[in-house]
Write an enzyme that holds these catalytic residues in place. Structure first.
Site, PDB file in Angstrom:
ATOM      1  N   GLU A  28       0.866  -1.218   0.065  1.00 33.96           N
ATOM      2  CA  GLU A  28      -0.039  -0.040   0.016  1.00 33.96           C
ATOM      3  C   GLU A  28       0.866   1.242   0.054  1.00 33.96           C
ATOM      4  OE1 GLU A  28      -1.638   1.899   3.175  1.00 33.96           O
ATOM      5  OE2 GLU A  28      -1.129   0.181   4.850  1.00 33.96           O
ATOM      6  N   LYS A 162      -4.293  -2.463  15.184  1.00 33.44           N
ATOM      7  CA  LYS A 162      -3.486  -1.441  15.986  1.00 33.44           C
ATOM      8  C   LYS A 162      -4.289  -1.089  17.381  1.00 33.44           C
ATOM      9  CE  LYS A 162      -0.698   1.110  14.002  1.00 33.44           C
ATOM     10  NZ  LYS A 162       0.106   2.347  13.110  1.00 33.44           N
TER      11      LYS A 162
HETATM   12  N1  PSU Z   1      -2.282   1.711  10.122  1.00 33.29           N
HETATM   13  C1  PSU Z   1      -1.078   1.917  10.306  1.00 33.29           C
HETATM   14  N2  PSU Z   1      -0.434   2.698   9.266  1.00 33.29           N
HETATM   15  C2  PSU Z   1      -1.195   3.172   8.404  1.00 33.29           C
HETATM   16  C3  PSU Z   1      -2.555   2.890   8.330  1.00 33.29           C
HETATM   17  C4  PSU Z   1      -3.261   2.169   9.032  1.00 33.29           C
HETATM   18  O1  PSU Z   1      -0.446   1.256  11.186  1.00 33.29           O
HETATM   19  O2  PSU Z   1      -0.515   3.871   7.585  1.00 33.29           O
HETATM   20  C5  PSU Z   1      -3.266   3.354   7.100  1.00 33.29           C
HETATM   21  C6  PSU Z   1      -3.763   2.085   5.943  1.00 33.29           C
HETATM   22  O3  PSU Z   1      -3.479   2.565   4.685  1.00 33.29           O
HETATM   23  C7  PSU Z   1      -5.080   1.896   6.485  1.00 33.29           C
HETATM   24  C8  PSU Z   1      -5.638   3.181   6.625  1.00 33.29           C
HETATM   25  O4  PSU Z   1      -5.904   1.323   5.234  1.00 33.29           O
HETATM   26  O5  PSU Z   1      -4.591   3.795   7.434  1.00 33.29           O
HETATM   27  C9  PSU Z   1      -7.004   3.099   7.241  1.00 33.29           C
HETATM   28  O6  PSU Z   1      -7.700   4.518   7.414  1.00 33.29           O
HETATM   29  P1  PSU Z   1      -8.984   4.708   7.742  1.00 33.29           P
HETATM   30  O7  PSU Z   1      -8.885   4.201   9.295  1.00 33.29           O
HETATM   31  O8  PSU Z   1      -9.304   6.051   7.762  1.00 33.29           O
HETATM   32  O9  PSU Z   1      -9.764   3.763   7.075  1.00 33.29           O
END
Ligand code: PSU
Ligand code: MN
Length: 305
Positions: A28, A162
């Site tokens: 990603e 996380k």
């Molecule tokens: N968790 C991490 N690092 C990240 C992300 C999540 O430890 O960079 C990023 C990933 O790209 C994940 C996104 O898909 O955040 C999720 O964002 P949201 O919670 O807004 O859907």
């Protein structure tokens, strides 16, 4: 639904590997544009690609650059993206928006899964997925990553949800949506910076081959959707859960105080925890992404035999 090839630029090494049936691992790019600061983001991206190559697989970092969906980035393009300060954060809702408008953005787990499926890539390595945020009962903040896992057939290798998320609620949503969560070599779900959460592993497998066999069976049964592999961070790099808890609580309070909402929440929390931990959370984050890249390459290799 076949995707018109003119919308997508598949990097030549990726296209060749896919054509020959050799292993490919998607990566990603929101982790590059929003998850880590420069220059650590660029160093991490380069190291992760090198690990996948050393395992005999081809890395395919997915991103949108000037409206083009890139599947695999040339080194210069990747370096440029790592320094782009106004890149968008693109999920299922806005991937097509960025493409229609000719914009540049990092793809989240959800959008990267979409790109990987379009290109025919079955395995994807990341750090952490988005999930059900703490306090979701009032904020309704549940990541589109969970829905994507339910609908798009890509294996996502993570270090577990996380601890900024509500881990039990995240697991409940995944179970409801029929997404297998496989703890790799562990009886409990790992918690990203820490090797253990208190949540028992819904499923456990100890080998890449076992994961590949599971996916093959899902394919044969016609069960759609992806699965989530939760791979514990190496012991030497972990931060104890109780140490992380203080940083997380503080970051969450700060986010509320600052009125942060929507897609800004995850990047805000990550940045704040990085500051509060004096950079330690970033070191762990980098170590676990590398660890996940290695496992993803081995799963991709097992799937391609
Ligand atoms: N968790 C991490 N690092 C990240 C992300 C999540 O430890 O960079 C990023 C990933 O790209 C994940 C996104 O898909 O955040 C999720 O964002 P949201 O919670 O807004 O859907
Ligand atoms: Mn969200």
């Amino acid at each position: 639904m076949p995707v018109p090839e003119d919308l997508m630029d598949v990097h030549a090494p990726v296209a060749e590997a896919l054509k020959a049936g050799r292993p490919v691992v998607a990566l990603e790019s929101t982790i590059i544009t929003h998850g880590m600061p420069f220059p650590q983001n660029e160093a991490m991206a380069a190291e992760v690609e090198a690990i996948i190559e050393a395992e005999g697989a081809v890395p395919a970092t997915i991103a949108v650059i000037d409206g083009r969906l890139k599947v695999g980035l040339a080194t210069e393009a990747r370096m440029k993206l790592a320094q782009t300060t106004d890149a968008l954060k693109l999920s299922r809702a806005d991937l097509a928006f960025a493409m229609a408008q000719g914009l540049t953005g990092g793809t989240t787990v959800a959008a990267t899964m979409i790109g990987a499926r379009m290109a025919g890539i079955r395995v994807f390595a990341t750090g952490g997925i988005g999930g059900v945020h703490k306090g979701a009962e009032t904020s309704f903040d549940i990541s589109a990553d969970l829905d994507e896992l339910a609908r798009t057939p890509v294996i996502v290798v993570s270090a577990g949800p996380k601890a900024i998320l509500d881990i039990p609620k995240t697991l409940e949503v995944l179970e409801t949506r029929g997404v297998p969560v496989v703890a790799y070599g562990s009886d409990v779900v790992p918690a990203f910076w820490s090797r253990r959460s208190t949540a028992p592993a819904p499923l456990r497998l100890d080998t890449a081959e076992g994961i590949a066999d599971f996916q093959r069976m899902r394919d044969r049964l016609g069960i759609g959707g992806g699965m989530l592999i939760a791979n514990p961070v190496p012991k030497a790099d972990e931060i104890a859960a109780d140490v992380m808890e203080g940083f997380i609580a503080q970051a969450q309070a700060d986010a509320q105080g600052a009125g942060v909402a929507g897609k800004a929440v995850t990047p805000y929390l990550l940045g704040r925890i990085l500051e509060l931990s004096g950079g330690r959370s970033l070191q762990t984050n980098i170590a676990l992404v590398k660890n996940n890249a290695r496992l993803a390459a081995r799963i991709a290799a097992s799937l391609s035999v």
